[in-house]
Design an enzyme around this catalytic site. Structure first.
Site, PDB file in Angstrom:
ATOM      1  N   GLY A  69     -42.170-128.627  -0.133  1.00  0.00           N
ATOM      2  CA  GLY A  69     -43.503-128.904   0.397  1.00  0.00           C
ATOM      3  C   GLY A  69     -44.069-130.169  -0.229  1.00  0.00           C
ATOM      4  O   GLY A  69     -44.727-130.974   0.440  1.00  0.00           O
ATOM      5  N   THR A  70     -43.798-130.354  -1.500  1.00  0.00           N
ATOM      6  CA  THR A  70     -44.276-131.552  -2.211  1.00  0.00           C
ATOM      7  C   THR A  70     -43.770-132.816  -1.522  1.00  0.00           C
ATOM      8  O   THR A  70     -44.525-133.767  -1.290  1.00  0.00           O
ATOM      9  CB  THR A  70     -43.789-131.515  -3.679  1.00  0.00           C
ATOM     10  N   GLN A 172     -49.064-122.526   2.019  1.00  0.00           N
ATOM     11  CA  GLN A 172     -49.453-121.156   1.639  1.00  0.00           C
ATOM     12  C   GLN A 172     -49.739-120.265   2.838  1.00  0.00           C
ATOM     13  O   GLN A 172     -49.611-119.046   2.752  1.00  0.00           O
ATOM     14  CB  GLN A 172     -50.695-121.181   0.730  1.00  0.00           C
ATOM     15  N   SER A 192     -43.031-124.904   3.092  1.00  0.00           N
ATOM     16  CA  SER A 192     -42.078-124.781   1.987  1.00  0.00           C
ATOM     17  C   SER A 192     -41.326-123.464   2.145  1.00  0.00           C
ATOM     18  O   SER A 192     -41.935-122.446   2.472  1.00  0.00           O
ATOM     19  CB  SER A 192     -42.837-124.803   0.664  1.00  0.00           C
ATOM     20  N   HIS A 194     -39.985-121.470  -0.042  1.00  0.00           N
ATOM     21  CA  HIS A 194     -40.037-120.389  -1.032  1.00  0.00           C
ATOM     22  C   HIS A 194     -41.336-119.612  -1.101  1.00  0.00           C
ATOM     23  O   HIS A 194     -41.490-118.720  -1.921  1.00  0.00           O
ATOM     24  CB  HIS A 194     -39.645-120.928  -2.421  1.00  0.00           C
ATOM     25  N   THR A 230     -28.289-135.199   1.785  1.00  0.00           N
ATOM     26  CA  THR A 230     -27.581-134.036   2.330  1.00  0.00           C
ATOM     27  C   THR A 230     -28.530-132.850   2.409  1.00  0.00           C
ATOM     28  O   THR A 230     -29.242-132.561   1.447  1.00  0.00           O
ATOM     29  CB  THR A 230     -26.383-133.697   1.425  1.00  0.00           C
ATOM     30  N   CYS A 317     -49.663-123.978 -13.498  1.00  0.00           N
ATOM     31  CA  CYS A 317     -49.497-125.365 -13.913  1.00  0.00           C
ATOM     32  C   CYS A 317     -48.009-125.656 -14.034  1.00  0.00           C
ATOM     33  O   CYS A 317     -47.236-124.808 -14.465  1.00  0.00           O
ATOM     34  CB  CYS A 317     -50.203-125.572 -15.243  1.00  0.00           C
TER      35      CYS A 317
HETATM   36  N1  PLP Z   1     -48.902-127.063  -1.191  1.00  0.00           N
HETATM   37  C1  PLP Z   1     -49.404-125.910  -1.631  1.00  0.00           C
HETATM   38  C2  PLP Z   1     -50.697-125.423  -1.081  1.00  0.00           C
HETATM   39  C3  PLP Z   1     -48.730-125.169  -2.606  1.00  0.00           C
HETATM   40  O1  PLP Z   1     -49.238-124.027  -3.039  1.00  0.00           O
HETATM   41  C4  PLP Z   1     -47.503-125.674  -3.094  1.00  0.00           C
HETATM   42  C5  PLP Z   1     -46.768-124.955  -4.151  1.00  0.00           C
HETATM   43  O2  PLP Z   1     -47.359-124.277  -4.970  1.00  0.00           O
HETATM   44  C6  PLP Z   1     -47.010-126.879  -2.584  1.00  0.00           C
HETATM   45  C7  PLP Z   1     -47.736-127.545  -1.638  1.00  0.00           C
HETATM   46  C8  PLP Z   1     -45.715-127.479  -3.056  1.00  0.00           C
HETATM   47  O3  PLP Z   1     -44.648-126.841  -2.471  1.00  0.00           O
HETATM   48  P1  PLP Z   1     -43.194-126.955  -3.154  1.00  0.00           P
HETATM   49  O4  PLP Z   1     -43.178-125.973  -4.274  1.00  0.00           O
HETATM   50  O5  PLP Z   1     -42.233-126.603  -2.059  1.00  0.00           O
HETATM   51  O6  PLP Z   1     -43.028-128.344  -3.606  1.00  0.00           O
END
Ligand code: PLP
Length: 375
Positions: A69-70, A172, A192, A194, A230, A317
């Protein structure tokens, strides 16, 4: 036995997802390879893309797999050709920090009210003042700490009047509440793997096809030249299996909401000084942010951990330490409440017994600490 109530940090993977992940983990499956193993991985990748796309109401070609997600959040902020970005004060670090780093002179923070909801009038005022030619508005669908669900459709409608591209970090919300891109009225969402029943390892940037987007990573031509590297077929195939269980998730969420609300009520009755963050706003059914002044959240977290109950402080954190919550701060929560804030978040494997156990252990613990302090 461990009582896992930290789903918003990362979910327990569903057995179906673990089985799917295991199938591709052994090695030899690069979806870009021309041989039969490669073709099998490619077919699984495209199947997964179709499953994600159907859930989001877009065509499969608009779904790009990333590593997380990041990464998806970084890509939209960096690669959508914006000249100014408008992000809410309660965004995940991967949005808020990226916006500030990439646009030091053209990033605007949209304030939230005491319930944790974006103040649309403030967004409109900021957009009006900035006079950007290609503004990008990014507001999360649901907050990771409080579960507060943002009025994204109304935010998007307001932003469109300024010609803005609209993105929502739906990491989320995905799998907890159903939505499509067109229902939200946004151009793009981030996901994301996970957070919704699949293992850690991949993410998604999905768009509605109405905006140009460039790759963040340069390299091979994977993902139709939008994401070099990949692909993590194991995490992606597992993600598809988790999504196939979303109707079960949505049913279970109704149950979780009842259990969560009951626990919150008991807490407020027993400790009238406690508050639930965002209680007056629409929230994800699985999330509770309980704020009890006078008992440090790190003490609550560690004591519960010793009793086999895993929760989180206001925000998890990255260093593993308990950090001060910028989300609660943005909501104007007083420092003593922020210091005593914990997050309890549940998911598909959570039972009523988990909530009961949490309440029994937690209430006994804080009662003991508060009584000792008063003596
Ligand atoms: N955005 C939100 C709202 C999240 O809660 C998180 C992870 O805690 C992320 C993005 C980041 O996702 P990832 O862990 O896949 O990088």
């Amino acid at each position: 036995m461990t009582c896992y109530l930290d789903y918003n940090a990362t979910s327990i993977a569903r057995p179906e997802a673990i089985e799917a992940a295991a199938k591709w983990l052994g090695g030899g499956y690069n979806s870009s390879s021309a041989h039969s193993n490669g073709r099998k991985a490619k077919a699984a990748l495209e199947d997964a893309r179709t499953v994600v796309a159907a859930e989001l109401g877009v065509v499969p070609s608009l779904v790009t797999f990333t590593s997380s997600g990041t990464e998806a959040n970084n890509q939209i902020l960096r690669c959508a050709g914006a000249d100014a970005v408008f992000v809410s004060a309660i965004e995940h670090a991967s949005v808020i920090k990226t916006a500030q780093k990439l646009y030091p002179d053209a990033s605007y923070i949209i304030p939230v009210d005491a319930n944790g909801e974006v103040i649309i009038a403030e967004l409109v005022a900021l957009l009006g003042r900035a006079k950007a030619s290609r503004p990008l508005v990014s507001v999360m669908l649901a907050n990771n700490e409080t579960g507060v669900i943002q009025p994204i459709a109304a935010i998007a409608e307001a932003a469109r009047k300024f010609g803005a591209i609209v993105h929502s970090d739906a990491v989320q919300a995905f799998g907890k509440i159903p939505f499509t891109l067109s229902e939200l009225g946004v151009d793009a969402v981030s996901l994301s793997t996970h957070k919704c029943g699949a293992p850690i390892g991949a993410g998604v940037l999905a768009t509605n096809g109405c905006m140009p987007i460039e790759p963040l990573l340069i390299g091979g031509g994977h993902e139709s030249n939008l994401r070099a590297g990949t692909v993590n077929i194991s995490a992606i195939a597992a993600f598809a299996e988790a999504i196939k269980k979303f109707s079960d998730n949505y049913n279970h969420m109704k149950q979780l909401e009842i259990w969560r609300d009951a626990v919150e009520q008991k807490i407020i009755q027993q400790f009238p000084q406690a508050k639930i963050a965002g209680a007056a706003a629409p929230r994800l059914p699985n999330t509770s942010c309980i704020m009890l002044p006078g008992v440090e959240n790190s003490v609550q977290l560690m004591s519960l951990d010793m009793a086999g109950i895993l929760i989180s402080s206001g925000s998890a954190c990255s260093s593993g330490k308990v950090a001060k919550s910028h989300v609660l701060e943005a909501m104007g929560v007083l420092p003593e409440f922020i210091g005593g804030a914990i997050r309890v978040s549940s998911g598909w494997s959570t039972t009523q017994a988990d909530y009961d156990r949490f309440y029994a252990v937690w209430s006994e613990l804080v009662e003991r600490i508060l009584t000792k302090e008063a003596a």
